[in-house]
Design an enzyme around this catalytic site. Structure first.
Site, mmCIF file in Angstrom:
data_model
loop_
_atom_site.group_PDB
_atom_site.id
_atom_site.type_symbol
_atom_site.label_atom_id
_atom_site.label_comp_id
_atom_site.label_asym_id
_atom_site.label_seq_id
_atom_site.Cartn_x
_atom_site.Cartn_y
_atom_site.Cartn_z
ATOM 1 N N SER A 120 18.405 -1.259 -24.461
ATOM 2 C CA SER A 120 18.387 -0.173 -25.453
ATOM 3 C C SER A 120 17.669 -0.510 -26.750
ATOM 4 C CB SER A 120 19.811 0.265 -25.775
ATOM 5 O OG SER A 120 20.200 1.206 -24.820
ATOM 6 N N LYS B 182 14.767 1.507 -27.542
ATOM 7 C CA LYS B 182 14.899 2.833 -28.181
ATOM 8 C C LYS B 182 14.384 2.803 -29.618
ATOM 9 C CE LYS B 182 18.798 4.362 -25.352
ATOM 10 N NZ LYS B 182 19.741 3.566 -24.606
ATOM 11 N N TYR C 33 11.206 5.724 -19.282
ATOM 12 C CA TYR C 33 12.376 5.268 -20.056
ATOM 13 C C TYR C 33 12.928 3.970 -19.441
ATOM 14 C CZ TYR C 33 17.281 4.888 -21.345
ATOM 15 O OH TYR C 33 18.503 4.390 -21.763
ATOM 16 N N VAL D 106 22.195 -3.667 -23.560
ATOM 17 C CA VAL D 106 23.141 -4.237 -22.593
ATOM 18 C C VAL D 106 22.608 -5.499 -21.905
ATOM 19 C CG1 VAL D 106 24.423 -2.100 -22.160
ATOM 20 C CG2 VAL D 106 22.434 -2.644 -20.733
HETATM 21 N N1 GLU Z 1 18.849 0.813 -19.575
HETATM 22 C C1 GLU Z 1 20.186 0.994 -20.053
HETATM 23 C C2 GLU Z 1 20.684 2.365 -19.688
HETATM 24 O O1 GLU Z 1 19.968 3.323 -19.836
HETATM 25 C C3 GLU Z 1 20.230 0.786 -21.519
HETATM 26 C C4 GLU Z 1 21.608 0.880 -22.099
HETATM 27 C C5 GLU Z 1 21.870 -0.084 -23.234
HETATM 28 O O2 GLU Z 1 21.201 -1.094 -23.392
HETATM 29 O O3 GLU Z 1 22.796 0.169 -23.985
HETATM 30 O O4 GLU Z 1 21.771 2.533 -19.247
#
Ligand code: GLU
Length: 306
Positions: free
Chosen positions: A62, A65, A185, A255
């Site tokens: 994430s 993002k 994504y 995560v």
């Molecule tokens: N690729 C993960 C998802 O979309 C990222 C979530 C995260 O890092 O919090 O679930």
């Protein structure tokens, strides 16, 4: 700040690795060693200090993002982004559907999955290659690439994000090919970085968008201001406010175990610790940052009070 302090911070954080668990909803991530902990700090003057597993490669998840948000703001502007998402903390888990499913609401912010997936649609014209080169530039790390094993693992377990993406389409927040948006994504979540790459990214954010070593402006100042504010208020999911109280630095977790933190005007910090708390934030990584922030008096609001 010196390496002795980083060592103390890692020692302080180490016991907390046992209080979390590595992510398993993306099966490939469960292979990480939850005891590992590392940190890298880059100052805007160009100095670097590091300790522990600062060279370990892991997937950005994430934290991508933040880059997606900054790139979308830079290329397509404030309105294009905030027509697709609000700018409020969600108070819900990172992949929550509840807050957008029952009402006319748009996603709460660009740093939760729903908002981030909507923002990635804007980046389709930039494409994977364009985004890869932007990420490598911002992170000062030409070795960043897709971790294919993690990508495949997430792609074949992405029912939740797929549901979110189709829900966004039903609300008119994704106009194009949903599968294409979701693929980009997920690819961007699967990029392999180190704590050092995150510290480099943090250094650019700390320095108002200018890469200190080259003097090149990579992002506009207003993009940095919006991005850092989103990180401060929404970057640690439903743990954002507590983290802001304890650490007080614009930050974003993933995560894969990473946390990116920024001390505006001073330094970027990258932390790696794949054992996660129940909210999906690095359990020990947060404690390491708390130790450093408290010892060095880095809390941005605490500084204003002094
Ligand atoms: N690729 C993960 C998802 O979309 C990222 C979530 C995260 O890092 O919090 O679930």
């Amino acid at each position: 700040m010196d390496e002795a302090l980083l060592k103390q911070a890692l020692e302080f954080g180490q016991p907390y690795t046992a209080r979390g668990e590595v992510a398993s909803y993306i099966p490939e991530l469960s292979k990480a060693d939850g005891r590992e902990l590392g940190i890298c700090v880059r100052s805007v003057e160009g100095g670097e200090i590091h300790c522990g597993y600062w060279q370990r490669r892991f997937t950005i998840q994430s934290i991508s993002k933040v880059i997606n948000l900054a790139m979308a703001l830079e290329r397509f502007g404030f309105d294009a982004v905030f027509n697709k998402t609000k700018m409020e903390p969600s108070g819900a888990s990172f992949n929550a559907m509840s807050r957008i499913s029952d009402s006319e609401d748009i996603p709460f912010n660009p740093l939760v999955n729903s908002g981030a997936i909507a923002v990635v649609e804007l980046l389709l014209p930039v494409g994977l290659e364009g985004m890869l080169s932007a990420v490598r530039g911002l992170c000062g790390d030409p070795e960043i690439a897709i971790d294919e094993d993690v990508f495949q693992s997430e792609w074949s377990h992405s029912a939740r994000n797929r549901s979110l993406a189709y829900l966004l389409q039903s609300k008119g927040l994704i106009d194009g090919d949903v599968e294409e948006v979701l693929r980009l994504y997920t690819q961007l979540c699967s990029l392999s970085v180190t704590a050092e790459s995150l510290a480099n990214l943090g250094q650019v954010l700390a320095n108002g968008g200018v890469q200190p070593e080259t003097g090149r402006r990579l992002l506009k100042e207003e993009v940095i201001r919006t991005t850092l504010t989103m990180m401060l208020t929404c970057g640690m999911y439903d743990g954002s406010s507590e983290f802001a109280v304890r650490v007080g630095l614009p930050s974003k977790s993933g995560v894969g175990g990473g946390i990116l933190s920024v001390v505006p005007g001073e330094m970027g910090i990258g932390v790696y610790g794949p054992s996660l708390d129940s909210k999906g934030n690095s359990a020990a990584g947060q404690k390491v940052l708390e130790y450093i922030s408290r010892t060095e008096k880095l809390h941005i609001l605490g500084r204003l009070i002094h």
